[in-house]
Motif scaffolding. Sequence first.
Motif, PDB file in Angstrom:
ATOM      1  N   VAL A   1       0.844  -1.194   0.000  1.00 24.14           N
ATOM      2  CA  VAL A   1       0.000   0.000   0.000  1.00 24.14           C
ATOM      3  C   VAL A   1       0.878   1.243   0.000  1.00 24.14           C
ATOM      4  CG1 VAL A   1      -2.049  -1.011   1.066  1.00 24.14           C
ATOM      5  CG2 VAL A   1      -0.174  -0.203   2.516  1.00 24.14           C
ATOM      6  N   LYS A   2       0.305   2.353  -0.402  1.00 28.13           N
ATOM      7  CA  LYS A   2       1.057   3.608  -0.496  1.00 28.13           C
ATOM      8  C   LYS A   2       1.071   4.299   0.866  1.00 28.13           C
ATOM      9  CE  LYS A   2       3.406   6.217  -3.311  1.00 28.13           C
ATOM     10  NZ  LYS A   2       2.782   7.021  -4.364  1.00 28.13           N
ATOM     11  N   GLY A   3       2.276   4.552   1.389  1.00 30.16           N
ATOM     12  CA  GLY A   3       2.428   5.250   2.652  1.00 30.16           C
ATOM     13  C   GLY A   3       2.860   6.691   2.432  1.00 30.16           C
ATOM     14  N   ALA A   4       3.319   7.290   3.518  1.00 27.95           N
ATOM     15  CA  ALA A   4       3.714   8.696   3.450  1.00 27.95           C
ATOM     16  C   ALA A   4       5.101   8.883   2.850  1.00 27.95           C
ATOM     17  CB  ALA A   4       3.664   9.320   4.835  1.00 27.95           C
ATOM     18  N   GLY A   5       5.872   7.795   2.775  1.00 24.63           N
ATOM     19  CA  GLY A   5       7.201   7.914   2.213  1.00 24.63           C
ATOM     20  C   GLY A   5       8.169   6.949   2.868  1.00 24.63           C
ATOM     21  N   PRO A   6       9.417   6.919   2.381  1.00 21.68           N
ATOM     22  CA  PRO A   6      10.406   5.974   2.907  1.00 21.68           C
ATOM     23  C   PRO A   6      10.667   6.103   4.400  1.00 21.68           C
ATOM     24  CG  PRO A   6      11.135   6.886   0.818  1.00 21.68           C
ATOM     25  CD  PRO A   6       9.922   7.662   1.218  1.00 21.68           C
ATOM     26  N   GLU A   7      10.583   7.325   4.936  1.00 18.55           N
ATOM     27  CA  GLU A   7      10.856   7.499   6.371  1.00 18.55           C
ATOM     28  C   GLU A   7       9.790   6.814   7.222  1.00 18.55           C
ATOM     29  OE1 GLU A   7      11.421  11.534   7.449  1.00 18.55           O
ATOM     30  OE2 GLU A   7      13.235  11.801   6.231  1.00 18.55           O
ATOM     31  N   GLU A   8       8.532   6.955   6.833  1.00 20.65           N
ATOM     32  CA  GLU A   8       7.469   6.280   7.574  1.00 20.65           C
ATOM     33  C   GLU A   8       7.642   4.774   7.486  1.00 20.65           C
ATOM     34  OE1 GLU A   8       2.599   6.106   7.879  1.00 20.65           O
ATOM     35  OE2 GLU A   8       3.554   6.158   5.902  1.00 20.65           O
ATOM     36  N   ALA A   9       7.947   4.285   6.291  1.00 26.69           N
ATOM     37  CA  ALA A   9       8.128   2.850   6.112  1.00 26.69           C
ATOM     38  C   ALA A   9       9.259   2.325   6.989  1.00 26.69           C
ATOM     39  CB  ALA A   9       8.413   2.534   4.643  1.00 26.69           C
ATOM     40  N   ALA A  10      10.372   3.047   7.030  1.00 31.91           N
ATOM     41  CA  ALA A  10      11.508   2.622   7.855  1.00 31.91           C
ATOM     42  C   ALA A  10      11.127   2.582   9.326  1.00 31.91           C
ATOM     43  CB  ALA A  10      12.685   3.563   7.635  1.00 31.91           C
ATOM     44  N   ASP A  11      10.350   3.562   9.773  1.00 33.72           N
ATOM     45  CA  ASP A  11       9.930   3.604  11.175  1.00 33.72           C
ATOM     46  C   ASP A  11       9.005   2.436  11.508  1.00 33.72           C
ATOM     47  OD1 ASP A  11       9.789   5.149  13.766  1.00 33.72           O
ATOM     48  OD2 ASP A  11       7.656   5.099  13.259  1.00 33.72           O
ATOM     49  N   LEU A  12       8.059   2.137  10.622  1.00 34.05           N
ATOM     50  CA  LEU A  12       7.134   1.023  10.862  1.00 34.05           C
ATOM     51  C   LEU A  12       7.881  -0.303  10.900  1.00 34.05           C
ATOM     52  CD1 LEU A  12       4.174   2.106   8.555  1.00 34.05           C
ATOM     53  CD2 LEU A  12       4.142   1.987  11.059  1.00 34.05           C
ATOM     54  N   VAL A  13       8.795  -0.501   9.970  1.00 30.44           N
ATOM     55  CA  VAL A  13       9.554  -1.755   9.925  1.00 30.44           C
ATOM     56  C   VAL A  13      10.431  -1.898  11.161  1.00 30.44           C
ATOM     57  CG1 VAL A  13      11.343  -3.025   8.682  1.00 30.44           C
ATOM     58  CG2 VAL A  13       9.497  -1.911   7.418  1.00 30.44           C
ATOM     59  N   ALA A  14      11.006  -0.794  11.622  1.00 31.30           N
ATOM     60  CA  ALA A  14      11.875  -0.835  12.798  1.00 31.30           C
ATOM     61  C   ALA A  14      11.106  -1.202  14.059  1.00 31.30           C
ATOM     62  CB  ALA A  14      12.577   0.508  12.981  1.00 31.30           C
ATOM     63  N   HIS A  15       9.872  -0.694  14.179  1.00 34.10           N
ATOM     64  CA  HIS A  15       9.106  -0.904  15.405  1.00 34.10           C
ATOM     65  C   HIS A  15       8.196  -2.126  15.354  1.00 34.10           C
ATOM     66  CE1 HIS A  15      10.344   3.319  16.033  1.00 34.10           C
ATOM     67  NE2 HIS A  15      10.273   3.006  17.308  1.00 34.10           N
ATOM     68  N   ARG A  16       7.764  -2.538  14.145  1.00 29.80           N
ATOM     69  CA  ARG A  16       6.880  -3.700  14.024  1.00 29.80           C
ATOM     70  C   ARG A  16       7.355  -4.607  12.896  1.00 29.80           C
ATOM     71  NH1 ARG A  16       1.669  -3.285  15.766  1.00 29.80           N
ATOM     72  NH2 ARG A  16       1.650  -5.525  15.367  1.00 29.80           N
ATOM     73  N   PRO A  17       8.557  -5.198  13.028  1.00 33.18           N
ATOM     74  CA  PRO A  17       9.077  -6.007  11.920  1.00 33.18           C
ATOM     75  C   PRO A  17       8.277  -7.273  11.650  1.00 33.18           C
ATOM     76  CG  PRO A  17      10.447  -6.259  13.878  1.00 33.18           C
ATOM     77  CD  PRO A  17       9.487  -5.144  14.173  1.00 33.18           C
TER      78      PRO A  17
END
Length: 314
Positions: A248-264
């Motif tokens: 799905v389309k998110g807000a950008g690479p920074e949001e994606a990196a944060d989500l992956v870091a906190h909920r891998p």
Amino acid sequence: MASDRQRLAILISGRGSNMAALLYAAQADDCPYRPVLVTGNKPRAAGLDLAEAEGVPVRRLDGRSATFWDDLDAALREAGADFVALAGFMRIIPEDFLARWAGRIANIHPSLLPRYKGTGVHEAVLAAGDTVTGASVHLVTPELDSGEILGQVEVAVLPGDTPERLADRVLIAEHQLYPRVLSAHLARFTDPAWIEAQVAARALALPETSARTSHGAPAWHVGAKSSGKLFAILSVRHHGEEAIGLLVKGAGPEEAADLVAHRPELYFRPAYYAPAGWIGVRVDRPETDWDHVAEWLRRSWRACAPAATLKRAG
């Protein structure tokens, strides 16, 4: 298949005959689950010895402990359990514990639910003069023996039956029913066709959407063919990914990196799509929150929909 299997924990209080049926069924190559833990509320339960002998990890918890439910929750999480099967686990489970594992606990009950909930089932069947009884596998909810019924089997009541003789025959049926029904239930969580149907139902409920494909993968499009855009793609272990994920389309690479870091365990960076701000959401687990998936679909739809579509949708 082994890497795709759901991780099953089994809770017992005694000899664990239904546990044994689940353990031995798991030896089949096509079984969709693998036992990762056997535990319960009685540290000396005979079934724990059997599980240990079969090489399944065991935790000997004491149900009399004031911290029992927290200890049990911790043991399940340490084992990485995806799903929990009750197999003669003789405790009423607190609502707060059930909330933590909502939709991920199954039980087998020796009657044709919704008839004869609770204990004293076989005596009640004989007292009513029933000619048929049976067993049911159901999801566990706060209301006793009232969760969604996943499967049932009928057992004839014979003339002259005693509660003990009837119980013995029903138990044979339970041993056949539980592995079969649990396998069917757990298999769907990694079945691409079932997952696609869940996503499609939610994606196509959004305004002006249609089903498409993207490089052979199921995908969903918003707007006219000429001016619309893809807003969701189902990735079935593409590009080396182990997961089945919704892109799905998110807000950008920074949001994606944060989500992956906190909920891998839930999010991943999809190959080729991540630089453009796409996020992968895992949808191949029993604990998948489909309301959460629907919210991501709505958000991605809004990010991709043409202005005219957004105006018409309000």
